[in-house]
Design an enzyme around this catalytic site. Structure first.
Site, short mmCIF file in Angstrom:
data_model
loop_
_atom_site.label_atom_id
_atom_site.label_comp_id
_atom_site.label_asym_id
_atom_site.label_seq_id
_atom_site.Cartn_x
_atom_site.Cartn_y
_atom_site.Cartn_z
CG ASP A 92 -14.67 -2.76 4.41
OD1 ASP A 92 -14.72 -3.93 4.01
OD2 ASP A 92 -15.66 -2.10 4.74
CE1 TYR A 142 -7.77 4.08 4.48
CE2 TYR A 142 -6.65 4.01 2.36
CZ TYR A 142 -6.60 3.99 3.75
OH TYR A 142 -5.38 3.89 4.38
CG PHE A 198 -3.21 -0.21 5.34
CD1 PHE A 198 -3.89 0.31 6.43
CD2 PHE A 198 -2.98 -1.57 5.30
CE1 PHE A 198 -4.33 -0.51 7.47
CE2 PHE A 198 -3.41 -2.40 6.33
CZ PHE A 198 -4.08 -1.87 7.41
CG HIS A 217 -5.79 -1.91 12.51
ND1 HIS A 217 -5.93 -0.59 12.11
CD2 HIS A 217 -6.11 -2.66 11.43
CE1 HIS A 217 -6.29 -0.56 10.85
NE2 HIS A 217 -6.42 -1.81 10.40
#
Length: 220
Positions: A65, A67, A78, A187
């Protein structure tokens, strides 16, 4: 449908833009932007594609997704805008780069410098309502980003797919490991980084593979 996206991607993804799910997705996204605060800004929804043309892709990193807090998302997974504090996952990515390559953390969390070298930083879902993680999942974005991965996997050779966490690994399950390098680990989230993300050495492994196949390594 005339979608404002980089030309080489438009050529490959044109069938998606004419599909029924994409029409429904477009209606949903327009409604959300008109009635709620949604990230990233509308003009940056396709930033991952616009900043890394299809034929320039060397490495693919898949996020989930955007942020969902103010000022962070700008269409690259990221990555955050200049001047924005690093979210925890990005902090851990920079820690692993330092451990792997000896490169100290940068001043900015804006990863556009990676996309300009051929790193596609693509979230599975390209929009999100403010403060509501996952709010735009299962509306059609996943089909669209699956199509992008499928085109790369089938039409290109010797790419590096970096899949952190079970979600990204499921999304990349159809990639032919005989044609591409698939790097998987936990992750970088603080919840899982110590369960296999730290020490994965994905950045040096990606560069070694690129070099072995006649491509310039990424300056991480």
């Amino acid at each position: 449908m005339n979608v404002q996206i980089e030309e080489s991607w438009k050529q490959h993804l044109e069938p998606e833009f004419e599909a029924g799910y994409f029409s429904r997705l477009t209606d949903f996204v327009r409604f959300e932007y008109a009635n709620y605060t949604v990230y990233p800004p509308g003009k940056l929804i396709f930033n991952a594609f616009n900043s890394c043309p299809f034929d320039k892709v060397k490495v693919v990193i898949i996020g989930q997704d955007p942020y969902h807090e103010p000022g962070q998302a700008h269409g690259l997974c990221f990555s955050v805008n200049d001047g924005v504090p690093f979210p925890p996952s990005l902090q851990n990515i920079f820690k692993e780069i330092e451990s792997d390559l000896g490169t100290p953390p940068p001043k900015s969390g804006n990863l556009t410098r990676w996309t300009e070298q051929g790193v596609l930083l693509m979230n599975a879902t390209l929009t999100v309502r403010a403060h509501q993680a996952g709010s735009h999942q299962r509306k059609g974005w996943e089909e669209f980003t699956d199509a992008a991965i499928r085109h790369l996997a089938e039409e290109r050779e010797n790419l590096v797919f970096i899949l952190w966490g079970s979600y990204a690994q499921k999304k990349g399950a159809m990639i032919d490991r005989n044609k591409h390098l698939i790097l998987t680990s936990a992750h970088p989230s603080p919840l899982s980084a110590y369960r296999g993300f730290f020490g994965n050495r994905h950045f040096s492994k990606a560069n070694r593979y690129l070099t072995e196949h006649g491509k310039e390594p990424i300056i991480w």
